[in-house]
Design a protein around this motif. Structure first.
Motif, PDB file in Angstrom:
ATOM      1  N   THR A 103      -8.677  13.254   1.460  1.00 36.65           N
ATOM      2  CA  THR A 103      -9.974  12.636   1.761  1.00 36.65           C
ATOM      3  C   THR A 103     -10.830  12.428   0.514  1.00 36.65           C
ATOM      4  N   ARG A 104     -10.505  13.105  -0.551  1.00 38.10           N
ATOM      5  CA  ARG A 104     -11.295  12.965  -1.779  1.00 38.10           C
ATOM      6  C   ARG A 104     -10.704  11.964  -2.762  1.00 38.10           C
ATOM      7  N   THR A 105      -9.488  11.545  -2.537  1.00 39.98           N
ATOM      8  CA  THR A 105      -8.835  10.582  -3.422  1.00 39.98           C
ATOM      9  C   THR A 105      -8.176   9.510  -2.570  1.00 39.98           C
ATOM     10  N   ASN A 106      -7.595   8.519  -3.208  1.00 42.18           N
ATOM     11  CA  ASN A 106      -6.894   7.479  -2.469  1.00 42.18           C
ATOM     12  C   ASN A 106      -5.382   7.732  -2.434  1.00 42.18           C
ATOM     13  N   THR A 107      -4.949   8.929  -2.812  1.00 47.18           N
ATOM     14  CA  THR A 107      -3.526   9.251  -2.852  1.00 47.18           C
ATOM     15  C   THR A 107      -2.873   9.105  -1.485  1.00 47.18           C
ATOM     16  N   LYS A 108      -3.532   9.541  -0.442  1.00 44.33           N
ATOM     17  CA  LYS A 108      -2.969   9.462   0.903  1.00 44.33           C
ATOM     18  C   LYS A 108      -2.682   8.005   1.265  1.00 44.33           C
ATOM     19  N   GLN A 109      -3.620   7.115   0.994  1.00 42.21           N
ATOM     20  CA  GLN A 109      -3.439   5.696   1.301  1.00 42.21           C
ATOM     21  C   GLN A 109      -2.350   5.086   0.424  1.00 42.21           C
ATOM     22  N   LEU A 110      -2.305   5.462  -0.856  1.00 46.50           N
ATOM     23  CA  LEU A 110      -1.267   4.942  -1.747  1.00 46.50           C
ATOM     24  C   LEU A 110       0.125   5.351  -1.269  1.00 46.50           C
ATOM     25  N   LEU A 111       0.282   6.603  -0.854  1.00 47.81           N
ATOM     26  CA  LEU A 111       1.574   7.062  -0.353  1.00 47.81           C
ATOM     27  C   LEU A 111       1.940   6.376   0.952  1.00 47.81           C
ATOM     28  N   PHE A 112       0.970   6.161   1.815  1.00 47.69           N
ATOM     29  CA  PHE A 112       1.234   5.454   3.067  1.00 47.69           C
ATOM     30  C   PHE A 112       1.718   4.039   2.771  1.00 47.69           C
ATOM     31  N   SER A 113       1.043   3.340   1.874  1.00 41.73           N
ATOM     32  CA  SER A 113       1.426   1.970   1.514  1.00 41.73           C
ATOM     33  C   SER A 113       2.818   1.941   0.881  1.00 41.73           C
ATOM     34  N   ARG A 114       3.097   2.885  -0.015  1.00 41.32           N
ATOM     35  CA  ARG A 114       4.410   2.959  -0.650  1.00 41.32           C
ATOM     36  C   ARG A 114       5.501   3.195   0.382  1.00 41.32           C
ATOM     37  N   ASN A 115       5.272   4.148   1.273  1.00 39.88           N
ATOM     38  CA  ASN A 115       6.273   4.460   2.291  1.00 39.88           C
ATOM     39  C   ASN A 115       6.495   3.285   3.244  1.00 39.88           C
ATOM     40  N   LEU A 116       5.441   2.587   3.584  1.00 37.68           N
ATOM     41  CA  LEU A 116       5.561   1.419   4.448  1.00 37.68           C
ATOM     42  C   LEU A 116       6.385   0.325   3.770  1.00 37.68           C
ATOM     43  N   ALA A 117       6.150   0.118   2.477  1.00 35.49           N
ATOM     44  CA  ALA A 117       6.923  -0.883   1.731  1.00 35.49           C
ATOM     45  C   ALA A 117       8.399  -0.500   1.673  1.00 35.49           C
ATOM     46  N   ILE A 118       8.691   0.775   1.464  1.00 38.08           N
ATOM     47  CA  ILE A 118      10.083   1.244   1.442  1.00 38.08           C
ATOM     48  C   ILE A 118      10.724   1.012   2.809  1.00 38.08           C
ATOM     49  N   TYR A 119      10.020   1.336   3.862  1.00 37.96           N
ATOM     50  CA  TYR A 119      10.553   1.144   5.214  1.00 37.96           C
ATOM     51  C   TYR A 119      10.792  -0.340   5.507  1.00 37.96           C
ATOM     52  N   GLN A 120       9.856  -1.184   5.094  1.00 34.50           N
ATOM     53  CA  GLN A 120      10.013  -2.622   5.322  1.00 34.50           C
ATOM     54  C   GLN A 120      11.217  -3.162   4.555  1.00 34.50           C
ATOM     55  N   ASP A 121      11.411  -2.710   3.319  1.00 33.76           N
ATOM     56  CA  ASP A 121      12.594  -3.107   2.549  1.00 33.76           C
ATOM     57  C   ASP A 121      13.861  -2.673   3.266  1.00 33.76           C
ATOM     58  N   PHE A 122      13.865  -1.464   3.815  1.00 32.73           N
ATOM     59  CA  PHE A 122      15.024  -0.943   4.536  1.00 32.73           C
ATOM     60  C   PHE A 122      15.321  -1.795   5.774  1.00 32.73           C
ATOM     61  N   THR A 123      14.281  -2.102   6.544  1.00 31.40           N
ATOM     62  CA  THR A 123      14.506  -2.894   7.769  1.00 31.40           C
ATOM     63  C   THR A 123      14.910  -4.316   7.440  1.00 31.40           C
ATOM     64  N   ASP A 124      14.588  -4.794   6.231  1.00 33.75           N
ATOM     65  CA  ASP A 124      15.023  -6.125   5.792  1.00 33.75           C
ATOM     66  C   ASP A 124      16.433  -6.122   5.226  1.00 33.75           C
ATOM     67  N   GLY A 125      17.072  -4.926   5.188  1.00 37.00           N
ATOM     68  CA  GLY A 125      18.458  -4.824   4.754  1.00 37.00           C
ATOM     69  C   GLY A 125      18.660  -4.451   3.293  1.00 37.00           C
ATOM     70  N   MET A 126      17.601  -4.123   2.581  1.00 40.95           N
ATOM     71  CA  MET A 126      17.740  -3.743   1.182  1.00 40.95           C
ATOM     72  C   MET A 126      18.522  -2.433   1.083  1.00 40.95           C
ATOM     73  N   THR A 127      19.404  -2.342   0.123  1.00 40.31           N
ATOM     74  CA  THR A 127      20.161  -1.120  -0.095  1.00 40.31           C
ATOM     75  C   THR A 127      19.788  -0.532  -1.446  1.00 40.31           C
ATOM     76  N   CYS A 128      20.245   0.672  -1.653  1.00 44.45           N
ATOM     77  CA  CYS A 128      19.933   1.386  -2.887  1.00 44.45           C
ATOM     78  C   CYS A 128      21.226   1.965  -3.456  1.00 44.45           C
ATOM     79  N   ASP A 129      21.508   1.678  -4.709  1.00 45.47           N
ATOM     80  CA  ASP A 129      22.680   2.251  -5.357  1.00 45.47           C
ATOM     81  C   ASP A 129      22.309   3.609  -5.919  1.00 45.47           C
ATOM     82  N   LYS A 130      23.270   4.540  -5.831  1.00 45.52           N
ATOM     83  CA  LYS A 130      23.014   5.894  -6.330  1.00 45.52           C
ATOM     84  C   LYS A 130      23.253   5.977  -7.803  1.00 45.52           C
TER      85      LYS A 130
END
Length: 70
Positions: free
Chosen positions: A43-70
């Motif tokens: 509540t004192r920083t924008n870290t929570k919102q930044l992490l939510f946005s990052r996680n949402l982008a990762i999830y959207q990439d996943f649902t669009d079929g993006m893969t990740c090489d190890k």
């Protein structure tokens, strides 16, 4: 807002220091805030919102079929 160590001898009565020394002598302890003074994480920083946005982008990439090489 950062936290900093405070010397017990500068803020507590000697009698209380002696009582604490019965349990921990020369160590570092954490004294939590009263529950009435606590605020929710992020509540004192924008870290929570930044992490939510990052996680949402990762999830959207996943649902669009993006893969990740190890």
């Amino acid at each position: 807002m950062g936290y900093q160590y405070q010397k017990a001898t500068e803020i507590l009565p000697f009698e209380i220091i002696e009582e604490i020394q019965k349990y921990i002598d020369g160590g570092i302890i954490y004294i939590p805030k009263k529950s009435t003074n606590k605020v929710a994480w992020g509540t004192r920083t924008n870290t929570k919102q930044l992490l939510f946005s990052r996680n949402l982008a990762i999830y959207q990439d996943f649902t669009d079929g993006m893969t990740c090489d190890k």
